[in-house]
Design a protein around this motif. Sequence first.
Motif, PDB file in Angstrom:
ATOM      1  N   ILE A 194      46.853  33.455 105.363  1.00  0.00           N
ATOM      2  CA  ILE A 194      45.392  33.447 105.443  1.00  0.00           C
ATOM      3  C   ILE A 194      45.020  34.433 106.542  1.00  0.00           C
ATOM      4  O   ILE A 194      45.314  34.209 107.716  1.00  0.00           O
ATOM      5  N   PHE A 195      44.397  35.546 106.166  1.00  0.00           N
ATOM      6  CA  PHE A 195      43.953  36.560 107.119  1.00  0.00           C
ATOM      7  C   PHE A 195      42.517  36.233 107.525  1.00  0.00           C
ATOM      8  O   PHE A 195      41.622  36.222 106.679  1.00  0.00           O
ATOM      9  N   CYS A 196      42.332  35.956 108.815  1.00  0.00           N
ATOM     10  CA  CYS A 196      41.046  35.455 109.310  1.00  0.00           C
ATOM     11  C   CYS A 196      40.308  36.534 110.097  1.00  0.00           C
ATOM     12  O   CYS A 196      40.692  36.877 111.222  1.00  0.00           O
ATOM     13  N   LEU A 197      39.246  37.101 109.500  1.00  0.00           N
ATOM     14  CA  LEU A 197      38.385  38.068 110.178  1.00  0.00           C
ATOM     15  C   LEU A 197      37.481  37.332 111.148  1.00  0.00           C
ATOM     16  O   LEU A 197      36.766  36.406 110.761  1.00  0.00           O
ATOM     17  N   MET A 198      37.501  37.767 112.400  1.00  0.00           N
ATOM     18  CA  MET A 198      36.681  37.114 113.424  1.00  0.00           C
ATOM     19  C   MET A 198      35.989  38.150 114.281  1.00  0.00           C
ATOM     20  O   MET A 198      36.427  39.300 114.372  1.00  0.00           O
ATOM     21  N   GLY A 199      34.917  37.739 114.932  1.00  0.00           N
ATOM     22  CA  GLY A 199      34.208  38.614 115.850  1.00  0.00           C
ATOM     23  C   GLY A 199      32.820  38.078 116.116  1.00  0.00           C
ATOM     24  O   GLY A 199      32.329  37.187 115.420  1.00  0.00           O
ATOM     25  N   LYS A 200      32.182  38.634 117.115  1.00  0.00           N
ATOM     26  CA  LYS A 200      30.829  38.209 117.467  1.00  0.00           C
ATOM     27  C   LYS A 200      29.850  38.600 116.365  1.00  0.00           C
ATOM     28  O   LYS A 200      30.139  39.446 115.522  1.00  0.00           O
ATOM     29  N   SER A 201      28.680  37.983 116.379  1.00  0.00           N
ATOM     30  CA  SER A 201      27.681  38.242 115.346  1.00  0.00           C
ATOM     31  C   SER A 201      27.316  39.729 115.308  1.00  0.00           C
ATOM     32  O   SER A 201      27.238  40.388 116.346  1.00  0.00           O
ATOM     33  N   ALA A 202      27.133  40.240 114.100  1.00  0.00           N
ATOM     34  CA  ALA A 202      26.712  41.628 113.858  1.00  0.00           C
ATOM     35  C   ALA A 202      27.753  42.659 114.283  1.00  0.00           C
ATOM     36  O   ALA A 202      27.411  43.814 114.534  1.00  0.00           O
ATOM     37  N   HIS A 232      47.699  35.087  98.856  1.00  0.00           N
ATOM     38  CA  HIS A 232      47.236  35.416 100.194  1.00  0.00           C
ATOM     39  C   HIS A 232      45.708  35.387 100.163  1.00  0.00           C
ATOM     40  O   HIS A 232      45.094  35.680  99.132  1.00  0.00           O
ATOM     41  N   TYR A 233      45.092  35.070 101.312  1.00  0.00           N
ATOM     42  CA  TYR A 233      43.640  34.935 101.361  1.00  0.00           C
ATOM     43  C   TYR A 233      43.039  35.751 102.498  1.00  0.00           C
ATOM     44  O   TYR A 233      43.663  35.937 103.553  1.00  0.00           O
ATOM     45  N   LEU A 234      41.813  36.213 102.290  1.00  0.00           N
ATOM     46  CA  LEU A 234      41.020  36.858 103.338  1.00  0.00           C
ATOM     47  C   LEU A 234      39.762  36.031 103.540  1.00  0.00           C
ATOM     48  O   LEU A 234      39.024  35.767 102.578  1.00  0.00           O
ATOM     49  N   ILE A 235      39.527  35.613 104.800  1.00  0.00           N
ATOM     50  CA  ILE A 235      38.353  34.797 105.091  1.00  0.00           C
ATOM     51  C   ILE A 235      37.642  35.337 106.328  1.00  0.00           C
ATOM     52  O   ILE A 235      38.204  36.109 107.101  1.00  0.00           O
ATOM     53  N   ILE A 236      36.398  34.919 106.493  1.00  0.00           N
ATOM     54  CA  ILE A 236      35.645  35.176 107.710  1.00  0.00           C
ATOM     55  C   ILE A 236      35.543  33.860 108.460  1.00  0.00           C
ATOM     56  O   ILE A 236      35.166  32.842 107.883  1.00  0.00           O
ATOM     57  N   GLY A 237      35.908  33.877 109.745  1.00  0.00           N
ATOM     58  CA  GLY A 237      35.887  32.629 110.502  1.00  0.00           C
ATOM     59  C   GLY A 237      35.481  32.824 111.946  1.00  0.00           C
ATOM     60  O   GLY A 237      35.114  33.924 112.367  1.00  0.00           O
TER      61      GLY A 237
END
Length: 201
Positions: A4-12, A97-102
Amino acid sequence: MGKIFCLMGKSACGKDTIYKKILTDDALPLKTLVPYTTRPIRDQETDGVEYYFLTEQQLRELQQQDKVIELRSYHTIHGIWHYFTVNDHQICLTEHHYLIIGTLESYQKLQQYFGKDALVPLYIELENGERLQRALNRERLQTNPKYAELCRRFLADENDFSSEHLNQAGITRVFINDDLERCTQELADCIREHISLKAQA
């Protein structure tokens, strides 16, 4: 087992745009894992694409069925909004495999649920002034702009994604989104590397 690939980061910081661009790469065998929320749907959003938009009652029913993997609740200017991941028909790590935003919190809770080796953090950063300008531009396009909530979230991100919290989560690699194409390519290459290493193992 899949990753599970988790894209993360502050807003915008560009997570949504990068997420969509990576998913257009047919060479990457990635499935999506759509999260759930009780917040109001925004203009240009589609139920079942960015999120599944549920009511508070529907959330309680999922909790009673013990299907909620992780849950985050935010006290916003407009009331409490819940964001959560559900153990539903979407997840099959034995095959995909998965790509998600978290968020950092959801990343850590998913680690606890699926195991540390199943999660790969992809942390994106963007200069704060540019982030704030993008957030303002995006909010202006809404039918009912929520500027107070935008400001609350912007400030909360400084704490949520502090260096201390990132270090505690074991996140050391940062992808700088000052050039969208380059950043997207670096992230795609990182995903390929992990998938290739997994296949070799």
